[in-house]
Design a protein around this motif. Structure first.
Motif, PDB file in Angstrom:
ATOM      1  N   UNK A 183      44.324  47.355  34.472  1.00 52.35           N
ATOM      2  CA  UNK A 183      45.252  47.523  33.371  1.00 52.35           C
ATOM      3  C   UNK A 183      46.530  48.206  33.767  1.00 52.35           C
ATOM      4  N   UNK A 184      47.503  48.097  32.874  1.00 53.57           N
ATOM      5  CA  UNK A 184      48.758  48.823  33.049  1.00 53.57           C
ATOM      6  C   UNK A 184      48.526  50.191  32.412  1.00 53.57           C
ATOM      7  N   UNK A 185      47.982  51.088  33.196  1.00 52.97           N
ATOM      8  CA  UNK A 185      47.531  52.357  32.652  1.00 52.97           C
ATOM      9  C   UNK A 185      47.567  53.420  33.732  1.00 52.97           C
ATOM     10  N   UNK A 186      47.412  54.642  33.294  1.00 53.47           N
ATOM     11  CA  UNK A 186      47.458  55.780  34.194  1.00 53.47           C
ATOM     12  C   UNK A 186      46.146  55.962  34.905  1.00 53.47           C
ATOM     13  N   UNK A 187      46.225  56.343  36.166  1.00 51.03           N
ATOM     14  CA  UNK A 187      45.045  56.700  36.950  1.00 51.03           C
ATOM     15  C   UNK A 187      45.395  57.964  37.693  1.00 51.03           C
ATOM     16  N   UNK A 188      44.623  59.014  37.478  1.00 51.69           N
ATOM     17  CA  UNK A 188      44.905  60.281  38.127  1.00 51.69           C
ATOM     18  C   UNK A 188      43.666  61.130  38.211  1.00 51.69           C
ATOM     19  N   UNK A 189      43.839  62.401  38.481  1.00 48.19           N
ATOM     20  CA  UNK A 189      42.706  63.270  38.788  1.00 48.19           C
ATOM     21  C   UNK A 189      41.897  63.686  37.566  1.00 48.19           C
ATOM     22  N   UNK A 190      42.428  63.528  36.368  1.00 42.78           N
ATOM     23  CA  UNK A 190      41.698  63.919  35.154  1.00 42.78           C
ATOM     24  C   UNK A 190      40.903  62.741  34.630  1.00 42.78           C
ATOM     25  N   UNK A 191      39.619  62.717  34.954  1.00 39.48           N
ATOM     26  CA  UNK A 191      38.768  61.581  34.577  1.00 39.48           C
ATOM     27  C   UNK A 191      38.754  61.368  33.077  1.00 39.48           C
ATOM     28  N   UNK A 192      38.806  62.444  32.317  1.00 42.32           N
ATOM     29  CA  UNK A 192      38.725  62.333  30.857  1.00 42.32           C
ATOM     30  C   UNK A 192      39.906  61.573  30.261  1.00 42.32           C
ATOM     31  N   UNK A 193      40.990  61.438  31.025  1.00 41.66           N
ATOM     32  CA  UNK A 193      42.178  60.741  30.529  1.00 41.66           C
ATOM     33  C   UNK A 193      42.228  59.276  30.941  1.00 41.66           C
ATOM     34  N   UNK A 194      41.239  58.831  31.713  1.00 41.03           N
ATOM     35  CA  UNK A 194      41.244  57.425  32.120  1.00 41.03           C
ATOM     36  C   UNK A 194      40.974  56.561  30.898  1.00 41.03           C
ATOM     37  N   UNK A 195      41.759  55.550  30.718  1.00 46.37           N
ATOM     38  CA  UNK A 195      41.555  54.654  29.595  1.00 46.37           C
ATOM     39  C   UNK A 195      42.700  53.664  29.512  1.00 46.37           C
ATOM     40  N   UNK A 196      42.679  52.847  28.487  1.00 47.02           N
ATOM     41  CA  UNK A 196      43.753  51.889  28.271  1.00 47.02           C
ATOM     42  C   UNK A 196      43.713  50.698  29.191  1.00 47.02           C
ATOM     43  N   UNK A 197      42.526  50.427  29.775  1.00 54.50           N
ATOM     44  CA  UNK A 197      42.422  49.253  30.631  1.00 54.50           C
ATOM     45  C   UNK A 197      42.403  47.987  29.784  1.00 54.50           C
ATOM     46  N   UNK A 198      43.115  46.971  30.266  1.00 56.38           N
ATOM     47  CA  UNK A 198      43.299  45.747  29.482  1.00 56.38           C
ATOM     48  C   UNK A 198      42.234  44.699  29.765  1.00 56.38           C
ATOM     49  N   UNK A 199      41.737  44.687  30.981  1.00 56.77           N
ATOM     50  CA  UNK A 199      40.846  43.612  31.411  1.00 56.77           C
ATOM     51  C   UNK A 199      39.564  44.209  31.970  1.00 56.77           C
ATOM     52  N   UNK A 200      38.437  43.603  31.574  1.00 62.92           N
ATOM     53  CA  UNK A 200      37.122  44.139  31.922  1.00 62.92           C
ATOM     54  C   UNK A 200      36.192  43.059  32.426  1.00 62.92           C
ATOM     55  N   UNK A 201      35.357  43.440  33.404  1.00 58.18           N
ATOM     56  CA  UNK A 201      34.261  42.589  33.793  1.00 58.18           C
ATOM     57  C   UNK A 201      33.124  42.688  32.792  1.00 58.18           C
ATOM     58  N   UNK A 202      32.127  41.844  32.951  1.00 61.04           N
ATOM     59  CA  UNK A 202      30.998  41.822  32.014  1.00 61.04           C
ATOM     60  C   UNK A 202      29.959  42.890  32.324  1.00 61.04           C
ATOM     61  N   UNK A 203      30.029  43.445  33.509  1.00 64.40           N
ATOM     62  CA  UNK A 203      29.093  44.492  33.881  1.00 64.40           C
ATOM     63  C   UNK A 203      27.973  43.985  34.771  1.00 64.40           C
ATOM     64  N   UNK A 204      27.507  44.875  35.627  1.00 66.38           N
ATOM     65  CA  UNK A 204      26.371  44.576  36.492  1.00 66.38           C
ATOM     66  C   UNK A 204      25.431  45.780  36.480  1.00 66.38           C
ATOM     67  N   UNK A 205      24.143  45.514  36.366  1.00 67.47           N
ATOM     68  CA  UNK A 205      23.160  46.581  36.229  1.00 67.47           C
ATOM     69  C   UNK A 205      22.830  47.180  37.595  1.00 67.47           C
ATOM     70  N   UNK A 206      22.862  48.488  37.655  1.00 64.49           N
ATOM     71  CA  UNK A 206      22.396  49.236  38.828  1.00 64.49           C
ATOM     72  C   UNK A 206      21.259  50.137  38.375  1.00 64.49           C
ATOM     73  N   UNK A 207      20.109  49.971  39.005  1.00 63.45           N
ATOM     74  CA  UNK A 207      18.940  50.783  38.671  1.00 63.45           C
ATOM     75  C   UNK A 207      18.466  51.501  39.926  1.00 63.45           C
ATOM     76  N   UNK A 208      18.415  52.810  39.839  1.00 65.57           N
ATOM     77  CA  UNK A 208      17.949  53.626  40.960  1.00 65.57           C
ATOM     78  C   UNK A 208      16.608  54.222  40.564  1.00 65.57           C
ATOM     79  N   UNK A 209      15.573  53.775  41.236  1.00 66.75           N
ATOM     80  CA  UNK A 209      14.223  54.194  40.853  1.00 66.75           C
ATOM     81  C   UNK A 209      13.286  54.036  42.035  1.00 66.75           C
ATOM     82  N   UNK A 210      12.299  54.933  42.098  1.00 66.75           N
ATOM     83  CA  UNK A 210      11.275  54.818  43.133  1.00 66.75           C
ATOM     84  C   UNK A 210      10.078  54.043  42.617  1.00 66.75           C
TER      85      UNK A 210
END
Length: 126
Positions: free
Chosen positions: A99-126
């Motif tokens: 997206x045309x958005x800000x990216x910086x050191x404050x994770x809580x301010x990340x947002x405003x992304x315009x385009x998204x993938x559908x997602x992929x599942x990651x499972x960490x388990x023994x």
């Protein structure tokens, strides 16, 4: 047509590694800030890492710093998230974004992304 194709998710034991890929078509990733986000069951949508469009700097959430590496291959128009030393708390659906958005050191301010993938599942388990 804009499309993100994510791959690389799966089931892995604690301490293991996975590499997620997100191939983009319809946009040029180099023109945007890009990021990876994740959402665990019952939890908020959290930022994992981003790369700024302004200077190419990469930022990480504290929870993944030192274990995850975010990279981009402009020739392939693809972004990657290398995840090492995985822990059970990393279990989530992972999404790539641009997206045309800000990216910086404050994770809580990340947002405003315009385009998204559908997602992929990651499972960490023994």
């Amino acid at each position: 047509q804009l499309q993100f194709v994510e791959s690389g998710g799966g089931l892995v034991q604690p301490g293991g590694s996975l590499r997620l890929s997100c191939a983009a078509s319809g946009i040029t990733l180099d023109d945007y800030s890009i990021g990876w986000f994740r959402q665990a069951p019952g939890k908020e949508h959290d930022g994992v890492s981003c790369i700024s469009s302004s200077d190419g700097s990469t930022y990480y959430a504290d929870s993944v710093k030192g274990r995850f590496t975010f990279s981009r291959d402009n020739a392939k128009n693809t972004m990657y998230l290398q995840m090492n030393s995985l822990i059970t708390e990393d279990t989530a659906v992972y999404y790539c974004a641009a997206g045309v958005t800000w990216c910086g050191s404050s994770v809580s301010l990340w947002g405003g992304y315009d385009y998204w993938g559908r997602g992929t599942q990651v499972t960490v388990s023994s």
